[in-house]
Motif scaffolding. Sequence first.
Motif, mmCIF file in Angstrom:
data_model
loop_
_atom_site.group_PDB
_atom_site.id
_atom_site.type_symbol
_atom_site.label_atom_id
_atom_site.label_comp_id
_atom_site.label_asym_id
_atom_site.label_seq_id
_atom_site.Cartn_x
_atom_site.Cartn_y
_atom_site.Cartn_z
ATOM 1 N N ASN A 358 0.795 -1.233 0.000
ATOM 2 C CA ASN A 358 0.000 0.000 0.000
ATOM 3 C C ASN A 358 0.827 1.283 0.000
ATOM 4 O O ASN A 358 0.283 2.353 -0.276
ATOM 5 C CB ASN A 358 -0.958 0.069 1.199
ATOM 6 C CG ASN A 358 -2.332 -0.490 0.900
ATOM 7 O OD1 ASN A 358 -2.447 -1.627 0.444
ATOM 8 N ND2 ASN A 358 -3.365 0.280 1.172
ATOM 9 N N LYS A 364 1.052 2.900 -4.491
ATOM 10 C CA LYS A 364 0.362 4.192 -4.472
ATOM 11 C C LYS A 364 -0.220 4.522 -5.846
ATOM 12 O O LYS A 364 -1.372 4.965 -5.954
ATOM 13 C CB LYS A 364 1.331 5.296 -4.044
ATOM 14 C CG LYS A 364 1.712 5.281 -2.579
ATOM 15 C CD LYS A 364 2.692 6.426 -2.294
ATOM 16 C CE LYS A 364 3.103 6.458 -0.844
ATOM 17 N NZ LYS A 364 4.094 7.525 -0.572
ATOM 18 N N LEU A 367 -3.275 2.358 -6.535
ATOM 19 C CA LEU A 367 -4.420 2.702 -5.698
ATOM 20 C C LEU A 367 -5.093 3.997 -6.152
ATOM 21 O O LEU A 367 -6.327 4.059 -6.229
ATOM 22 C CB LEU A 367 -3.979 2.815 -4.234
ATOM 23 C CG LEU A 367 -3.812 1.470 -3.511
ATOM 24 C CD1 LEU A 367 -2.991 1.637 -2.241
ATOM 25 C CD2 LEU A 367 -5.172 0.862 -3.192
ATOM 26 N N TYR A 388 -6.202 2.716 2.709
ATOM 27 C CA TYR A 388 -6.144 3.778 1.691
ATOM 28 C C TYR A 388 -7.160 4.878 1.994
ATOM 29 O O TYR A 388 -6.830 6.077 1.949
ATOM 30 C CB TYR A 388 -6.411 3.195 0.309
ATOM 31 C CG TYR A 388 -6.512 4.269 -0.762
ATOM 32 C CD1 TYR A 388 -5.368 4.819 -1.331
ATOM 33 C CD2 TYR A 388 -7.761 4.757 -1.174
ATOM 34 C CE1 TYR A 388 -5.456 5.830 -2.286
ATOM 35 C CE2 TYR A 388 -7.858 5.761 -2.128
ATOM 36 C CZ TYR A 388 -6.709 6.293 -2.677
ATOM 37 O OH TYR A 388 -6.796 7.296 -3.615
ATOM 38 N N ARG A 392 -6.330 8.752 2.632
ATOM 39 C CA ARG A 392 -6.508 9.245 1.256
ATOM 40 C C ARG A 392 -5.900 10.621 1.056
ATOM 41 O O ARG A 392 -5.333 10.913 -0.013
ATOM 42 C CB ARG A 392 -8.001 9.284 0.909
ATOM 43 C CG ARG A 392 -8.278 9.606 -0.565
ATOM 44 C CD ARG A 392 -9.740 9.384 -0.881
ATOM 45 N NE ARG A 392 -10.022 9.556 -2.297
ATOM 46 C CZ ARG A 392 -10.595 10.634 -2.835
ATOM 47 N NH1 ARG A 392 -10.940 11.663 -2.050
ATOM 48 N NH2 ARG A 392 -10.812 10.710 -4.134
ATOM 49 N N TYR A 395 -2.348 10.254 0.173
ATOM 50 C CA TYR A 395 -2.183 9.749 -1.195
ATOM 51 C C TYR A 395 -2.399 10.860 -2.222
ATOM 52 O O TYR A 395 -1.671 10.948 -3.226
ATOM 53 C CB TYR A 395 -3.163 8.605 -1.463
ATOM 54 C CG TYR A 395 -2.756 7.287 -0.848
ATOM 55 C CD1 TYR A 395 -1.970 6.371 -1.543
ATOM 56 C CD2 TYR A 395 -3.164 6.945 0.434
ATOM 57 C CE1 TYR A 395 -1.607 5.163 -0.982
ATOM 58 C CE2 TYR A 395 -2.805 5.736 1.012
ATOM 59 C CZ TYR A 395 -2.026 4.849 0.299
ATOM 60 O OH TYR A 395 -1.655 3.651 0.855
#
Length: 462
Positions: A358, A364, A367, A388, A392, A395
């Motif tokens: 992850n 990344k 995802l 995730y 978020r 990310y």
Amino acid sequence: MSNKSHSVSEFDLRDPAFFTQEDPLFPISENQRAAEKQALAELATPFFEDFFCDRQNTDTPVRTITIRRPRVENRHGRARLSAQIDVDGECREVWFEVEEKYGKYLCYERSDAFLIGLLNWAMRERCDFICEAPVGEELIYQIRTYLIPAVVKASKTLYAPRITADIDTGTLPCAGAVGTGISCGVDSLHVVANQARSAFPHLRLTHLILNNVGAFSKEEGKNQFSWQTEHAKQFAEEYGFEFIQTNSNFSEAFPQNHLLTHTYSSCFGIYVLQKLWRVYFYASSGYDFTEFRLEKNEDFSSDHYELLSLNVFSHRNLKIYSEGGAKTRFEKTRALVNFVPAQKYLHVCTSDLGENCNICGKCKRTLVTLDALGALEKFRAVFDIDYYKKHRRSYLRWLVAQQILPHGDLMLKEPFQILRKDISLLIRLEAFPYAAIGFARSHLAKIPFLKAIYRKYFKRKK
């Protein structure tokens, strides 16, 4: 196999006689012949110096790689093809092994595999080749005529190797298999999705293979390769493909930057078993054909010119396709959203955890791409989707940083365009120091002892 072989050394293009083989039906006078030789000598010399002789602007000596005749031996249920590679007196053994039942497909008759695998290394290390076993006619013609001149011409540092070898004009036996590599990443699963039930019967996949020729790092490679082999084997068994387990010391004998040279090392793995394959689908990278480039190729991934190199490495009995080459990584991921095998087996991670972590760059990227496609829930079996969603914001900040960095991930342009509506001004501002840290980290990681410290004390584990 037809044993038609012609002894041919590297042509000397500086010799005007090479160009003046007279046609008996159209004889020319001595004066015409003299004028023609003079004109051709003027043309031949600069061409030769550009592509097939030592560069004049360097004092670095040219070395010689001698590829000894390959041989096959069986041991402990495995069949191994090996060749001694002599680099100016320094001898290294390169080997590639498979299960014994595939030993009959190992190509000991030619130097093809070893020549391809070492070609880019020779360009960087300024080496010429001498091959004890012959090289296939079409292969050596295409390497000499198209690949070497094009790659070297577009580079400021690469050397154009001379290749001295007998030329095999015969035909090797072929089992007619159709194969692809199976890492279970986006690119390889895209091949399976497209070719397992292809509308073209002779292009349907029959075999899957996982080669260890450079993709697995020294530090984490053994565990990662072992886990991926079992993962790929399970995939092949579940969906009815024949799976080939292999191993090799190629990347240890001749260490190379895998990103810059993977097309060559991967085709080494293909050509070792060239008597097995009729068609091989090489899983293209995340760059589509619009990203084709040769300029300064010594500093960029070899996948940017696969449209050239894979065509050069193909011949009448072995066609290598850049499967998915017309699509970007985003488009290939979108094609896999409803592909059930991908939902169960997708593995993109660079860690040795045995699952998608992850948090590495590839995880990344995948995802945020799945997020942009609205497909996160379909991939709960292979990613921690709750993690995730909880992080978020981080990310998205990373996604913005990739747009800021001078060498950010180009495969994230499409996800960014879709997700930008969810990216607030504050997230954008936070991304700048994040990008600066990422830039510093990527450069410091190139220093070996700092890289070791980072791996030991600072690399995050999920």
